[in-house]
Design a protein around this motif. Structure first.
Motif, PDB file in Angstrom:
ATOM      1  N   VAL A   6     -30.483  16.035  12.119  1.00 42.12           N
ATOM      2  CA  VAL A   6     -31.608  16.508  11.070  1.00 42.12           C
ATOM      3  C   VAL A   6     -30.970  17.357   9.754  1.00 42.12           C
ATOM      4  CG1 VAL A   6     -33.622  17.459  10.284  1.00 42.12           C
ATOM      5  CG2 VAL A   6     -33.600  15.978  12.304  1.00 42.12           C
ATOM      6  N   PHE A   7     -30.099  18.396  10.476  1.00 47.27           N
ATOM      7  CA  PHE A   7     -29.571  19.372   9.702  1.00 47.27           C
ATOM      8  C   PHE A   7     -28.632  18.829   8.961  1.00 47.27           C
ATOM      9  CE2 PHE A   7     -26.585  23.110   8.836  1.00 47.27           C
ATOM     10  CZ  PHE A   7     -27.553  23.724   8.005  1.00 47.27           C
ATOM     11  N   GLU A   8     -27.891  17.819   9.368  1.00 43.90           N
ATOM     12  CA  GLU A   8     -26.529  17.288   8.387  1.00 43.90           C
ATOM     13  C   GLU A   8     -27.364  16.258   7.464  1.00 43.90           C
ATOM     14  OE1 GLU A   8     -23.362  17.580   8.518  1.00 43.90           O
ATOM     15  OE2 GLU A   8     -23.864  19.122  10.180  1.00 43.90           O
ATOM     16  N   GLN A   9     -28.600  15.798   7.752  1.00 43.63           N
ATOM     17  CA  GLN A   9     -28.978  14.716   6.937  1.00 43.63           C
ATOM     18  C   GLN A   9     -29.469  15.687   5.847  1.00 43.63           C
ATOM     19  OE1 GLN A   9     -31.260  11.747   8.125  1.00 43.63           O
ATOM     20  NE2 GLN A   9     -29.910  10.740   9.727  1.00 43.63           N
ATOM     21  N   LEU A  10     -30.117  16.709   6.092  1.00 41.80           N
ATOM     22  CA  LEU A  10     -30.716  17.926   5.155  1.00 41.80           C
ATOM     23  C   LEU A  10     -29.527  18.047   4.226  1.00 41.80           C
ATOM     24  CD1 LEU A  10     -33.241  19.358   4.056  1.00 41.80           C
ATOM     25  CD2 LEU A  10     -32.513  21.176   5.997  1.00 41.80           C
ATOM     26  N   LYS A  11     -28.412  18.583   4.549  1.00 42.08           N
ATOM     27  CA  LYS A  11     -27.476  19.054   3.544  1.00 42.08           C
ATOM     28  C   LYS A  11     -27.084  17.766   2.821  1.00 42.08           C
ATOM     29  CE  LYS A  11     -24.617  20.451   6.778  1.00 42.08           C
ATOM     30  NZ  LYS A  11     -23.290  21.211   7.603  1.00 42.08           N
ATOM     31  N   GLN A  12     -26.919  16.607   3.350  1.00 43.27           N
ATOM     32  CA  GLN A  12     -26.521  15.490   2.352  1.00 43.27           C
ATOM     33  C   GLN A  12     -27.866  15.103   1.361  1.00 43.27           C
ATOM     34  OE1 GLN A  12     -23.737  13.611   2.766  1.00 43.27           O
ATOM     35  NE2 GLN A  12     -24.451  12.483   0.923  1.00 43.27           N
ATOM     36  N   ALA A  13     -29.137  15.296   1.729  1.00 44.00           N
ATOM     37  CA  ALA A  13     -30.184  15.204   0.700  1.00 44.00           C
ATOM     38  C   ALA A  13     -29.963  16.161  -0.148  1.00 44.00           C
ATOM     39  CB  ALA A  13     -31.545  15.255   1.483  1.00 44.00           C
ATOM     40  N   MET A  14     -29.728  17.373   0.066  1.00 44.92           N
ATOM     41  CA  MET A  14     -29.477  18.822  -0.841  1.00 44.92           C
ATOM     42  C   MET A  14     -28.488  18.214  -1.922  1.00 44.92           C
ATOM     43  SD  MET A  14     -29.893  22.013   1.292  1.00 44.92           S
ATOM     44  CE  MET A  14     -31.424  22.778   1.769  1.00 44.92           C
ATOM     45  N   SER A  21     -36.541  13.350   0.538  1.00 50.40           N
ATOM     46  CA  SER A  21     -35.786  13.329   1.815  1.00 50.40           C
ATOM     47  C   SER A  21     -35.750  14.957   2.186  1.00 50.40           C
ATOM     48  CB  SER A  21     -34.387  12.887   1.797  1.00 50.40           C
ATOM     49  OG  SER A  21     -34.591  11.276   1.681  1.00 50.40           O
ATOM     50  N   LYS A  22     -35.547  15.874   1.281  1.00 55.37           N
ATOM     51  CA  LYS A  22     -35.016  17.283   1.531  1.00 55.37           C
ATOM     52  C   LYS A  22     -36.304  17.766   2.064  1.00 55.37           C
ATOM     53  CE  LYS A  22     -34.170  21.560  -0.816  1.00 55.37           C
ATOM     54  NZ  LYS A  22     -35.037  22.268  -1.761  1.00 55.37           N
ATOM     55  N   GLY A  23     -37.651  17.401   1.515  1.00 54.50           N
ATOM     56  CA  GLY A  23     -38.731  17.949   1.958  1.00 54.50           C
ATOM     57  C   GLY A  23     -39.008  17.606   3.329  1.00 54.50           C
ATOM     58  N   VAL A  24     -39.051  16.211   3.537  1.00 49.00           N
ATOM     59  CA  VAL A  24     -39.161  15.805   5.027  1.00 49.00           C
ATOM     60  C   VAL A  24     -38.196  16.451   5.978  1.00 49.00           C
ATOM     61  CG1 VAL A  24     -39.265  13.749   6.465  1.00 49.00           C
ATOM     62  CG2 VAL A  24     -40.210  13.814   4.303  1.00 49.00           C
ATOM     63  N   LEU A  25     -37.168  16.441   5.799  1.00 54.83           N
ATOM     64  CA  LEU A  25     -36.010  16.893   6.788  1.00 54.83           C
ATOM     65  C   LEU A  25     -36.236  18.526   6.812  1.00 54.83           C
ATOM     66  CD1 LEU A  25     -33.057  14.951   5.503  1.00 54.83           C
ATOM     67  CD2 LEU A  25     -34.203  14.460   7.736  1.00 54.83           C
ATOM     68  N   THR A  26     -36.748  18.999   5.903  1.00 51.99           N
ATOM     69  CA  THR A  26     -36.853  20.551   6.117  1.00 51.99           C
ATOM     70  C   THR A  26     -37.977  20.826   6.839  1.00 51.99           C
ATOM     71  OG1 THR A  26     -36.101  20.968   3.810  1.00 51.99           O
ATOM     72  CG2 THR A  26     -37.419  22.621   4.777  1.00 51.99           C
ATOM     73  N   LEU A  27     -39.227  20.058   6.686  1.00 55.07           N
ATOM     74  CA  LEU A  27     -40.172  20.137   7.695  1.00 55.07           C
ATOM     75  C   LEU A  27     -39.917  19.924   8.822  1.00 55.07           C
ATOM     76  CD1 LEU A  27     -43.443  20.538   7.474  1.00 55.07           C
ATOM     77  CD2 LEU A  27     -43.535  18.023   7.289  1.00 55.07           C
ATOM     78  N   LEU A  28     -39.143  18.740   9.222  1.00 58.22           N
ATOM     79  CA  LEU A  28     -39.153  18.291  10.732  1.00 58.22           C
ATOM     80  C   LEU A  28     -37.902  19.374  11.327  1.00 58.22           C
ATOM     81  CD1 LEU A  28     -38.881  16.435  12.851  1.00 58.22           C
ATOM     82  CD2 LEU A  28     -37.164  15.232  11.737  1.00 58.22           C
TER      83      LEU A  28
END
Length: 141
Positions: A6-14, A21-28
């Motif tokens: 999740v953290f890796e995908q969050l960095k990618q979305a940023m 995606s950033k919002g959903v991944l941050t929440l998760l």
């Protein structure tokens, strides 16, 4: 571990400036962090899947509300969130596969719904959603 993914995908979305995606991944990620903090140790795979399922359930409820209000913009947004959240779950079983597993595990006609669900929940955790599990159990008993 799911949290790392999740953290890796969050960095990618940023990096890609993908707001949804950033919002959903941050929440998760925050849900996973909070659960880990409350537990005081690392989460098991089952606990992580339960958190993802909880987020999916909440998103489904928001989707139903958007559909009742006929808000096309929100419907599309909630569906996109569901696709992203479901990507963190293991492959979901079909109703036929669920029925076969439950029959094999000893769920039979005339069985009490509570007893059948006690067998089904640990067996199918993360492999199917609660609605499908309940529907198949009802058809078997």
């Amino acid at each position: 571990m799911l949290k790392t993914t999740v953290f890796e995908q969050l960095k990618q979305a940023m990096r890609e400036k993908d707001v949804l995606s950033k919002g959903v991944l941050t929440l998760l990620k925050s849900s996973l962090d909070l659960a880990e903090k409350e537990k005081g140790s690392a989460l098991t795979k089952e606990e992580e899947i339960a958190i993802v399922n909880r987020e999916i359930k909440q998103t489904n409820q928001a989707l139903e509300g958007a559909e009742k209000a006929q808000r096309e913009d929100l419907i599309a947004q909630e569906k996109a969130k569901l696709v992203l959240l479901r990507s963190f779950l293991p492959k979901q079983l079909s109703e036929e596969e669920v029925a076969a597993l439950l029959t094999e595990a000893g769920v039979t006609k005339g069985m009490n719904m509570g007893d059948a669900m006690k067998i089904a929940k640990p067996l199918l955790a993360g492999k199917t959603d609660g609605g499908t599990m309940s529907k198949v159990v009802k058809s078997l008993i």
